[in-house]
Design a protein around this motif. Structure first.
Motif: not given
Length: 305
Positions: A98-110
């Motif tokens: 799945t794609t990693r989370a994105r957005g202001r104040g968010v660090v997405g990891h795969a």
């Protein structure tokens, strides 16, 4: 001045998507009012402590997708594990494929595997042993050992320790699963140095400083029975030499009760014939050579006495 429409009572202490009108039951213009928090894009919250990791995670919860979990520094903060620096961002791990989370104040990891996920305060959180591996690329060896010590050491209440977040065996299993990914060299160096018993990162750092200087490895928080049948636990000790190390951190300056308790412990140890070595942050950094020389001299003096 136009009066604001009151918010529904069930919104207090909650977070919700702006589009979830069936939950919040209010208008878009009301959602722009200053008494609602805007922690993340398209999310509003009411009365959450956004300066605290748990509050930020609760605020992000409406955005969590199936299989996602809080990870890395965010998971460590939720578990109240020690890190040298706090992070105000929310770290989120996406499930494989799945794609990693994105957005202001968010660090997405795969990730290519599926680490164990455990509930914490009702939130999905990566298991502590795997969090330890996730942070290996960001921490020094000393700080990674300190993190491992905290994970395998349960809270002490008198002579009894509560359950640890994970065992040494679980850390080893997580390290094997981690393989040769980023941080694996630091993991290999830190893993054999983790010990049960340390109750603060500075205690761990002190132990490692002594060992790396070629001195014997001290014991963390070993019980010392005093003459009046009380038991104290010095931060680190050479019990056979009756040498105790006591780290003096900032809490001794800001918490008067703690300072008084630790002062009594040091006095009791001295009265029982122990040599108490007080240690500060400077002794572990720029004053390290002089500190180590002093410990060597103490050990040598006791050996020749």
């Amino acid at each position: 001045m136009t009066r604001r429409a009151p918010l529904a009572p069930h919104l207090s202490g909650s977070a919700f998507r702006v589009r979830d009108t069936s939950f919040h039951g209010t208008t878009r213009s009301r959602l722009r009012a200053s008494d609602l928090q805007r922690p993340f894009t398209a999310v509003r919250s009411v009365g959450l402590d956004l300066d605290d990791a748990l509050g930020r995670c609760l605020a992000y919860e409406p955005l969590l997708r199936s299989g996602e979990a809080f990870s890395h520094a965010t998971a460590a903060a939720l578990l109240r594990l020690p890190l040298p620096r706090a992070s105000s961002e929310v770290h989120v791990l996406a499930p494989p494929g799945t794609t990693r989370a994105r957005g202001r104040g968010v660090v997405g990891h795969a990730t290519s595997d599926s680490p164990p996920i455990e509930p914490h305060h009702g939130l999905p959180v990566v298991a502590p042993a795997y969090v330890w591996c996730q942070l290996a690329n960001e921490l020094s060896t000393y700080d990674l050992v300190a993190l491992g010590d905290a994970i395998v050491t349960g809270p002490r209440r008198g002579e009894v320790r509560g359950p640890a977040l994970a065992s040494l065996g679980e850390l080893r299993e997580a390290a094997e699963q981690w393989g040769r990914r980023r941080g694996s060299a630091t993991i290999a160096e830190a893993l054999p140095r983790i010990r049960v018993g340390a109750e603060s990162p500075k205690e761990t750092h002190l132990r490692l400083v002594l060992v790396d200087a070629g001195l014997p490895e001290p014991v963390s928080n070993a019980p010392v029975r005093l003459a009046h049948d009380a038991t104290v636990h010095p931060d680190l000790a050479y019990p056979e030499r009756r040498i105790a190390f006591e780290y003096l951190g900032d809490i001794h300056r800001t918490d008067r009760r703690r300072w008084q308790e630790d002062l009594r412990r040091r006095r009791d140890l001295s009265a029982a014939g122990w040599h108490v070595v007080e240690v500060t942050a400077d002794d572990l950094s720029w004053n390290r050579e002089a500190f180590i020389a002093g410990v060597r001299a103490l050990i040598g003096g006791l050996a020749s006495a």
